[in-house]
Design a protein around this motif. Structure first.
Motif, PDB file in Angstrom:
ATOM      1  N   LEU A  47     -47.808  67.605  51.500  1.00 47.08           N
ATOM      2  CA  LEU A  47     -47.142  67.638  52.539  1.00 47.08           C
ATOM      3  C   LEU A  47     -46.022  66.315  52.421  1.00 47.08           C
ATOM      4  CD1 LEU A  47     -50.097  67.814  54.327  1.00 47.08           C
ATOM      5  CD2 LEU A  47     -49.507  69.331  53.518  1.00 47.08           C
ATOM      6  N   SER A  48     -45.389  65.778  51.787  1.00 47.24           N
ATOM      7  CA  SER A  48     -44.470  64.524  51.828  1.00 47.24           C
ATOM      8  C   SER A  48     -43.843  65.051  50.472  1.00 47.24           C
ATOM      9  CB  SER A  48     -44.748  63.125  52.690  1.00 47.24           C
ATOM     10  OG  SER A  48     -45.416  62.775  51.596  1.00 47.24           O
ATOM     11  N   ALA A  49     -42.611  64.425  50.564  1.00 48.52           N
ATOM     12  CA  ALA A  49     -41.313  64.329  49.426  1.00 48.52           C
ATOM     13  C   ALA A  49     -41.871  63.409  48.446  1.00 48.52           C
ATOM     14  CB  ALA A  49     -40.104  63.790  49.590  1.00 48.52           C
ATOM     15  N   LEU A  50     -42.629  64.115  47.365  1.00 52.29           N
ATOM     16  CA  LEU A  50     -42.437  63.063  45.904  1.00 52.29           C
ATOM     17  C   LEU A  50     -41.874  62.350  45.791  1.00 52.29           C
ATOM     18  CD1 LEU A  50     -44.301  65.729  44.011  1.00 52.29           C
ATOM     19  CD2 LEU A  50     -45.311  64.061  45.674  1.00 52.29           C
ATOM     20  N   PRO A  51     -41.981  60.995  45.703  1.00 53.97           N
ATOM     21  CA  PRO A  51     -41.173  59.622  44.886  1.00 53.97           C
ATOM     22  C   PRO A  51     -40.058  59.710  43.765  1.00 53.97           C
ATOM     23  CG  PRO A  51     -42.899  59.153  44.775  1.00 53.97           C
ATOM     24  CD  PRO A  51     -43.416  60.204  45.540  1.00 53.97           C
ATOM     25  N   GLU A  52     -39.167  59.667  43.460  1.00 53.19           N
ATOM     26  CA  GLU A  52     -38.242  59.277  42.478  1.00 53.19           C
ATOM     27  C   GLU A  52     -38.127  59.041  40.750  1.00 53.19           C
ATOM     28  OE1 GLU A  52     -35.820  61.724  42.177  1.00 53.19           O
ATOM     29  OE2 GLU A  52     -36.198  62.360  44.157  1.00 53.19           O
ATOM     30  N   ALA A  53     -38.492  59.483  40.611  1.00 56.16           N
ATOM     31  CA  ALA A  53     -38.568  58.691  39.074  1.00 56.16           C
ATOM     32  C   ALA A  53     -37.823  56.913  39.141  1.00 56.16           C
ATOM     33  CB  ALA A  53     -38.094  59.025  37.361  1.00 56.16           C
ATOM     34  N   GLU A  54     -38.372  55.995  38.980  1.00 53.22           N
ATOM     35  CA  GLU A  54     -37.799  54.865  38.576  1.00 53.22           C
ATOM     36  C   GLU A  54     -37.801  54.813  36.899  1.00 53.22           C
ATOM     37  OE1 GLU A  54     -37.266  52.388  41.652  1.00 53.22           O
ATOM     38  OE2 GLU A  54     -38.832  53.226  43.209  1.00 53.22           O
ATOM     39  N   GLY A  55     -37.069  54.139  36.202  1.00 53.39           N
ATOM     40  CA  GLY A  55     -37.104  53.173  34.562  1.00 53.39           C
ATOM     41  C   GLY A  55     -36.546  52.357  35.122  1.00 53.39           C
ATOM     42  N   VAL A  56     -38.099  51.118  34.869  1.00 56.21           N
ATOM     43  CA  VAL A  56     -37.336  49.445  35.484  1.00 56.21           C
ATOM     44  C   VAL A  56     -38.820  48.966  34.345  1.00 56.21           C
ATOM     45  CG1 VAL A  56     -38.271  49.792  37.498  1.00 56.21           C
ATOM     46  CG2 VAL A  56     -40.266  49.523  35.941  1.00 56.21           C
ATOM     47  N   GLN A  57     -38.316  47.388  33.833  1.00 55.06           N
ATOM     48  CA  GLN A  57     -38.857  46.196  33.231  1.00 55.06           C
ATOM     49  C   GLN A  57     -39.651  46.136  33.392  1.00 55.06           C
ATOM     50  OE1 GLN A  57     -36.425  46.475  29.766  1.00 55.06           O
ATOM     51  NE2 GLN A  57     -35.459  47.631  31.035  1.00 55.06           N
ATOM     52  N   ARG A  58     -40.732  45.213  32.565  1.00 55.03           N
ATOM     53  CA  ARG A  58     -41.459  44.560  33.337  1.00 55.03           C
ATOM     54  C   ARG A  58     -41.084  43.505  33.864  1.00 55.03           C
ATOM     55  NH1 ARG A  58     -43.131  42.856  26.432  1.00 55.03           N
ATOM     56  NH2 ARG A  58     -44.144  45.242  26.372  1.00 55.03           N
ATOM     57  N   GLN A  59     -40.531  42.481  34.000  1.00 55.31           N
ATOM     58  CA  GLN A  59     -40.432  41.703  35.860  1.00 55.31           C
ATOM     59  C   GLN A  59     -39.806  42.548  36.934  1.00 55.31           C
ATOM     60  OE1 GLN A  59     -40.169  38.839  34.939  1.00 55.31           O
ATOM     61  NE2 GLN A  59     -39.978  38.497  32.764  1.00 55.31           N
ATOM     62  N   GLU A  60     -39.813  44.104  36.672  1.00 62.29           N
ATOM     63  CA  GLU A  60     -39.264  44.668  38.270  1.00 62.29           C
ATOM     64  C   GLU A  60     -40.574  45.111  38.102  1.00 62.29           C
ATOM     65  OE1 GLU A  60     -38.590  46.737  41.921  1.00 62.29           O
ATOM     66  OE2 GLU A  60     -37.758  45.088  40.630  1.00 62.29           O
ATOM     67  N   TRP A  61     -41.768  45.280  36.796  1.00 63.19           N
ATOM     68  CA  TRP A  61     -43.239  46.223  37.478  1.00 63.19           C
ATOM     69  C   TRP A  61     -44.345  45.009  38.018  1.00 63.19           C
ATOM     70  CZ3 TRP A  61     -48.431  44.612  35.790  1.00 63.19           C
ATOM     71  CH2 TRP A  61     -48.821  45.761  36.258  1.00 63.19           C
ATOM     72  N   ILE A  62     -44.196  44.000  37.321  1.00 71.82           N
ATOM     73  CA  ILE A  62     -44.298  42.494  38.021  1.00 71.82           C
ATOM     74  C   ILE A  62     -44.689  42.003  39.063  1.00 71.82           C
ATOM     75  CG2 ILE A  62     -44.668  39.696  37.710  1.00 71.82           C
ATOM     76  CD1 ILE A  62     -44.095  40.522  34.692  1.00 71.82           C
TER      77      ILE A  62
END
Length: 351
Positions: A47-62
């Motif tokens: 019912l809403s737009a799905l998020p776009e894929a984001e390739g991240v490093q471990r630091q950004e995931w943290i």
């Protein structure tokens, strides 16, 4: 109480670096293709737009998870020591803060080495409009897994994308699901009995305390150690719901992936072997961090979903999305046919 910037820095230190080459496949393309296939198979319409894929490093995931965890934990931690005199309370909060900062930092650092992808959704006092969900892929971990499994890169990333996109479709296609999960989290936080008895906190543990802790660690149910009976009931409901959410994604990634990914049986076998063959220190760490409970949710939930689909197709399994009352209990996760009998009624009667 928790020093979140310090916890984030500690997590980054624990996370370390990976020497695996980053994947070259287009994660955005694989995510969009996965979304089309998941929607076609499940019949769930976002019912809403799905998020776009984001390739991240471990630091950004943290960083992303520090933001989520602080929003969820800070309100509960404010209650610590409220029944203690102010001078003692300040010292207690300081000591607890140091310990919890270290625990959170180590936890996030350890997890950041292992997680491949995450549909990141804040389940507390927010809506998707307030804080849009994110679809994160931890690039160095994906590269490391491709190398460790000796897998075809595109096939492996497509398989991971199917799992994470299924979560995105679940929450975008089932309006009550986010509110239901957030309500249980809020109930646990509002009812949390985080009172500390200073006399008990200062005494040495008794034999019974040690035996209880050992039994809980062996079962992997650390979260239930300090739960009241009411909280335990909410935790049981949450675990059953999470088992369905995770098991549904595991079922879909295999059902959709089987005709699409020639090496899927080998990938599944390699992943299961990796889960079983953790070295002893890593297995203990996984228990202490609650990750073994997560693995059981994958396994039990997938068995439940596979059995239901064999009995009545994906339409039967989609009964779980009718409303919270249609979710299986923990007992029904173990006995899918009992759940099938209970929910075999027209949708209009359960709306």
């Amino acid at each position: 109480m928790i020093d979140w910037p310090l916890a984030q820095r500690l997590a980054g230190f624990v996370a370390g670096q990976s020497d695996a080459p980053p994947p070259r496949a287009d994660l955005g393309e694989l995510t969009r293709d996965s979304a089309e296939r998941v929607i076609a198979y499940t019949g769930l319409e976002p019912l809403s737009a799905l998020p776009e894929a984001e390739g991240v490093q471990r630091q950004e995931w943290i960083r992303a998870n520090v933001a989520s965890m602080s929003a969820m934990l800070d309100p509960a931690l404010e209650k610590v020591g409220r029944n203690v005199a102010k001078p003692a309370r300040q010292g207690m909060q300081l000591a607890a803060g140091v310990i919890m900062t270290a625990e959170v930092g180590v936890l996030l650092g350890f997890l950041s080495q292992r997680v491949l992808g995450q549909y990141e959704l804040v389940l507390l006092d927010t809506t998707p409009d307030d804080r849009p969900p994110r679809l994160l892929y931890v690039v160095p971990n994906l590269g490391g897994a491709v190398r460790a499994f000796r897998a075809d890169e595109r096939e492996f990333l497509h398989w991971v994308a199917l799992h994470e996109v299924t979560h995105a479709v679940q929450f975008a296609g089932v309006p009550w699901l986010q509110r239901h999960m957030a309500g249980m989290v809020r109930e646990l936080i509002d009812g949390a009995q985080l009172k500390i008895d200073a006399r008990r906190a200062l005494r040495l543990p008794r034999t019974d305390d040690v035996k209880k802790l050992v039994a809980v660690v062996r079962s992997g149910d650390i979260v239930t150690l300090v739960a009241s009976p009411g909280e335990k009931a909410t935790i049981d409901t949450m675990q059953a719901t999470m088992a369905v959410i995770e098991g549904y994604a595991e079922h879909v990634m295999d059902a959709v992936g089987t005709p699409l990914l020639p090496s899927l049986p080998r990938l599944r076998a390699a992943l299961d072997q990796r889960r079983r063959s953790q070295k002893a220190p890593a297995r203990l760490m996984m228990r202490l961090l609650g990750m073994e409970m997560k693995m059981r949710q994958y396994q039990q939930g997938k068995v439940f979903c596979d059995v239901v689909v064999r009995a009545g197709g994906i339409e039967a399994l989609n009964r779980v999305w009718r409303g919270p009352e249609s979710m299986p209990t923990l007992a029904e996760i173990e006995n899918p046919h009992a759940w099938l009998r209970r929910t075999d009624v027209p949708p209009a009667l359960t709306a």
